[in-house]
Scaffold this motif. Structure first.
Motif, PDB file in Angstrom:
ATOM      1  N   UNK A   1       0.829  -1.208   0.000  1.00 48.22           N
ATOM      2  CA  UNK A   1       0.000   0.000   0.000  1.00 48.22           C
ATOM      3  C   UNK A   1       0.866   1.262   0.000  1.00 48.22           C
ATOM      4  N   UNK A   2       1.935   1.229   0.792  1.00 50.45           N
ATOM      5  CA  UNK A   2       2.856   2.369   0.852  1.00 50.45           C
ATOM      6  C   UNK A   2       3.461   2.656  -0.520  1.00 50.45           C
ATOM      7  N   UNK A   3       3.835   1.593  -1.221  1.00 51.16           N
ATOM      8  CA  UNK A   3       4.419   1.755  -2.554  1.00 51.16           C
ATOM      9  C   UNK A   3       3.388   2.295  -3.539  1.00 51.16           C
ATOM     10  N   UNK A   4       2.185   1.747  -3.489  1.00 52.19           N
ATOM     11  CA  UNK A   4       1.145   2.177  -4.419  1.00 52.19           C
ATOM     12  C   UNK A   4       0.787   3.646  -4.230  1.00 52.19           C
ATOM     13  N   UNK A   5       0.891   4.136  -2.996  1.00 57.32           N
ATOM     14  CA  UNK A   5       0.609   5.551  -2.743  1.00 57.32           C
ATOM     15  C   UNK A   5       1.576   6.456  -3.498  1.00 57.32           C
TER      16      UNK A   5
ATOM     17  N   UNK B   1       8.853   3.388   2.484  1.00 51.22           N
ATOM     18  CA  UNK B   1       9.679   4.025   1.452  1.00 51.22           C
ATOM     19  C   UNK B   1      10.121   5.433   1.824  1.00 51.22           C
ATOM     20  N   UNK B   2       9.289   6.166   2.550  1.00 52.54           N
ATOM     21  CA  UNK B   2       9.688   7.508   2.983  1.00 52.54           C
ATOM     22  C   UNK B   2      10.797   7.428   4.035  1.00 52.54           C
ATOM     23  N   UNK B   3      10.698   6.465   4.934  1.00 54.39           N
ATOM     24  CA  UNK B   3      11.768   6.280   5.927  1.00 54.39           C
ATOM     25  C   UNK B   3      13.099   6.030   5.251  1.00 54.39           C
ATOM     26  N   UNK B   4      13.096   5.127   4.285  1.00 56.67           N
ATOM     27  CA  UNK B   4      14.341   4.810   3.585  1.00 56.67           C
ATOM     28  C   UNK B   4      14.832   5.987   2.739  1.00 56.67           C
ATOM     29  N   UNK B   5      13.900   6.683   2.094  1.00 55.93           N
ATOM     30  CA  UNK B   5      14.292   7.745   1.161  1.00 55.93           C
ATOM     31  C   UNK B   5      14.801   8.993   1.850  1.00 55.93           C
TER      32      UNK B   5
ATOM     33  N   UNK C   1      16.467   9.137   4.871  1.00 55.03           N
ATOM     34  CA  UNK C   1      17.544   8.975   5.852  1.00 55.03           C
ATOM     35  C   UNK C   1      18.932   9.114   5.240  1.00 55.03           C
ATOM     36  N   UNK C   2      19.011   9.251   3.923  1.00 57.36           N
ATOM     37  CA  UNK C   2      20.312   9.369   3.272  1.00 57.36           C
ATOM     38  C   UNK C   2      20.798  10.817   3.182  1.00 57.36           C
ATOM     39  N   UNK C   3      22.000  10.985   2.660  1.00 56.52           N
ATOM     40  CA  UNK C   3      22.586  12.323   2.478  1.00 56.52           C
ATOM     41  C   UNK C   3      22.774  12.668   1.005  1.00 56.52           C
ATOM     42  N   UNK C   4      22.241  11.859   0.112  1.00 56.45           N
ATOM     43  CA  UNK C   4      22.310  12.165  -1.315  1.00 56.45           C
ATOM     44  C   UNK C   4      21.393  13.351  -1.615  1.00 56.45           C
ATOM     45  N   UNK C   5      21.596  14.035  -2.737  1.00 51.48           N
ATOM     46  CA  UNK C   5      20.796  15.233  -3.048  1.00 51.48           C
ATOM     47  C   UNK C   5      19.288  14.988  -3.042  1.00 51.48           C
ATOM     48  N   UNK C   6      18.866  13.839  -3.558  1.00 46.61           N
ATOM     49  CA  UNK C   6      17.421  13.565  -3.597  1.00 46.61           C
ATOM     50  C   UNK C   6      16.857  13.429  -2.188  1.00 46.61           C
ATOM     51  N   UNK C   7      17.577  12.743  -1.297  1.00 43.03           N
ATOM     52  CA  UNK C   7      17.111  12.574   0.084  1.00 43.03           C
ATOM     53  C   UNK C   7      17.063  13.905   0.820  1.00 43.03           C
ATOM     54  N   UNK C   8      18.095  14.716   0.610  1.00 39.24           N
ATOM     55  CA  UNK C   8      18.142  16.034   1.251  1.00 39.24           C
ATOM     56  C   UNK C   8      16.968  16.888   0.789  1.00 39.24           C
ATOM     57  N   UNK C   9      16.724  16.880  -0.517  1.00 39.12           N
ATOM     58  CA  UNK C   9      15.623  17.688  -1.052  1.00 39.12           C
ATOM     59  C   UNK C   9      14.276  17.172  -0.537  1.00 39.12           C
ATOM     60  N   UNK C  10      14.120  15.859  -0.448  1.00 38.20           N
ATOM     61  CA  UNK C  10      12.879  15.297   0.081  1.00 38.20           C
ATOM     62  C   UNK C  10      12.635  15.744   1.514  1.00 38.20           C
TER      63      UNK C  10
ATOM     64  N   UNK D   1       4.122  17.057  -6.252  1.00 35.97           N
ATOM     65  CA  UNK D   1       4.504  16.478  -7.536  1.00 35.97           C
ATOM     66  C   UNK D   1       6.020  16.301  -7.613  1.00 35.97           C
ATOM     67  N   UNK D   2       6.766  17.281  -7.085  1.00 34.89           N
ATOM     68  CA  UNK D   2       8.225  17.166  -7.083  1.00 34.89           C
ATOM     69  C   UNK D   2       8.676  16.014  -6.189  1.00 34.89           C
ATOM     70  N   UNK D   3       8.048  15.905  -5.022  1.00 32.29           N
ATOM     71  CA  UNK D   3       8.399  14.826  -4.101  1.00 32.29           C
ATOM     72  C   UNK D   3       8.108  13.460  -4.726  1.00 32.29           C
ATOM     73  N   UNK D   4       6.969  13.328  -5.393  1.00 29.07           N
ATOM     74  CA  UNK D   4       6.627  12.065  -6.050  1.00 29.07           C
ATOM     75  C   UNK D   4       7.620  11.736  -7.154  1.00 29.07           C
ATOM     76  N   UNK D   5       8.058  12.760  -7.880  1.00 25.49           N
ATOM     77  CA  UNK D   5       9.043  12.552  -8.944  1.00 25.49           C
ATOM     78  C   UNK D   5      10.375  12.080  -8.372  1.00 25.49           C
ATOM     79  N   UNK D   6      10.812  12.695  -7.285  1.00 22.27           N
ATOM     80  CA  UNK D   6      12.062  12.287  -6.644  1.00 22.27           C
ATOM     81  C   UNK D   6      11.968  10.861  -6.119  1.00 22.27           C
ATOM     82  N   UNK D   7      10.831  10.535  -5.532  1.00 25.62           N
ATOM     83  CA  UNK D   7      10.659   9.205  -4.951  1.00 25.62           C
ATOM     84  C   UNK D   7      10.572   8.116  -6.011  1.00 25.62           C
ATOM     85  N   UNK D   8       9.966   8.429  -7.148  1.00 21.81           N
ATOM     86  CA  UNK D   8       9.778   7.411  -8.184  1.00 21.81           C
ATOM     87  C   UNK D   8      11.098   6.897  -8.727  1.00 21.81           C
TER      88      UNK D   8
END
Length: 333
Positions: free
Chosen positions: A220-224, A249-253, A255-264, A279-286
């Motif tokens: 369900x978390x992934x489908x969201x 997926x949000x917990x994993x995304x 907790x990192x220090x990469x640019x996408x994680x920082x921006x999220x 929309x930007x957050x969904x794009x980064x997560x996808x």
């Protein structure tokens, strides 16, 4: 035989599928009878999500679990109806808490009417489920009412978040175990108990339900985040705007220090996530590796669920439950 005739059916042996389709029709009728009311608003609100459809996974699990005992006991159908009513009630309450506007492709009850209607209709659905359980001959089955308190505990875990110094992933698993897996576990245990299955079967089905429930929530978390909105039946990215909710997926995304994680983290820390930011957050997560890691966890729990079935006798019912493990990994709605 495939599930085309009923959205909750996995691929099943033809004879079993035909019997379960008939049983599910009887379960649906019990549910409809249970929510009848001469108060028009109450009746309409309770029927709203029922009429919108749904996969009916939980009553199907109850019916399949009963196949390891005397599945012809009339209380089996009532048990399956009771778990569907509990599930519906929880959805009504969840949508109020989440301020959700869409459920099963139609306006949520709180959006169509208001929060008070949704809460009271949910309370009524709970009460009708408990009346069905209380009327059963099996004392262990009647005691299943106690397990539904875990649904509330899980909701409170979600609202309160992890305690300082604790692992957020451990907190997530504990929350999901209460909020989602507890009902699936109860569906299977209830079906087995009412059908008077032996204790080995009850324990195996409980373990299956626990792991399938966690897998279902991870799915369900992934489908969201990456589902198709017209199939999922809810607006995508709904979990992003719930400040008290952190999905796997949000917990994993984050907790990192990469640019996408920082921006999220920056986006999710804003006071209110507007449509453009979401929309930007969904794009980064996808495109984030966190999704692949989450899929690995999903497959792991589905595999554990499948393995838990090993002690059960081979046959169509066991095959049907195993098919559920595949379905939860591959589901699109």
């Amino acid at each position: 035989m495939t599930a085309g005739t009923h959205s909750g059916l996995p691929t099943l042996a033809e004879e079993l599928a035909v019997e379960l389709i008939s049983d599910m029709a009887a379960v649906d009728q019990i549910v409809q009878d249970a929510v009848k009311s001469d108060v028009r608003l109450l009746h309409d609100a309770c029927r709203h999500l029922m009429d919108a459809g749904g996969k009916r996974y939980r009553p199907m699990l109850t019916l399949l679990a009963a196949r390891f005992g005397d599945h012809r006991d009339p209380d089996v159908l009532r048990a399956a109806a009771a778990v569907e009513l509990v599930h519906l009630a929880a959805l009504y309450h969840d949508d109020v808490m989440d301020k959700a506007t869409l459920r099963r492709g139609v306006p949520s009850v709180n959006a169509k009417w208001n929060d008070a209607v949704a809460i009271l209709a949910g309370d009524y659905l709970f009460s009708q489920a408990f009346l069905l359980l209380a009327a059963m001959h099996s004392q262990p089955a009647r005691m299943e009412v106690q397990t539904f308190s875990l649904l509330v505990a899980g909701q409170f875990r979600e609202m309160s978040g992890p305690e300082p110094g604790t692992d957020p992933v451990d907190h997530y698993v504990a929350m999901v175990s209460d909020k989602t897996a507890s009902l699936m576990r109860s569906c299977l245990r209830l079906g087995a108990l009412v059908a008077r299955a032996d204790q080995e079967a009850v324990h195996a089905l409980e373990a299956f339900g626990q792991n399938l429930g966690v897998a279902f929530q991870v799915s369900d978390d992934l489908l969201d985040l990456v589902g198709k909105e017209e199939e999922f039946g809810k607006h995508l990215g709904g979990d992003l705007i719930k400040k008290s909710v952190t999905t796997l997926p949000l917990l994993y995304a984050t907790r990192g220090n990469d640019p996408a994680s920082v921006r999220l983290r920056e986006l999710l820390e804003t006071e209110e996530l507007e449509a453009e930011a979401r929309a930007e957050a969904l794009s980064l997560l996808s495109a984030h590796p966190a999704l692949d890691k989450t899929r690995e966890v999903l497959r792991s729990y589905a595999d554990r669920a499948s393995t838990a079935l090993d002690p059960l006798p081979d046959g169509p019912a066991k095959d049907g439950l195993r098919a559920m493990c595949t379905a939860v990994v591959e589901r699109t709605r």
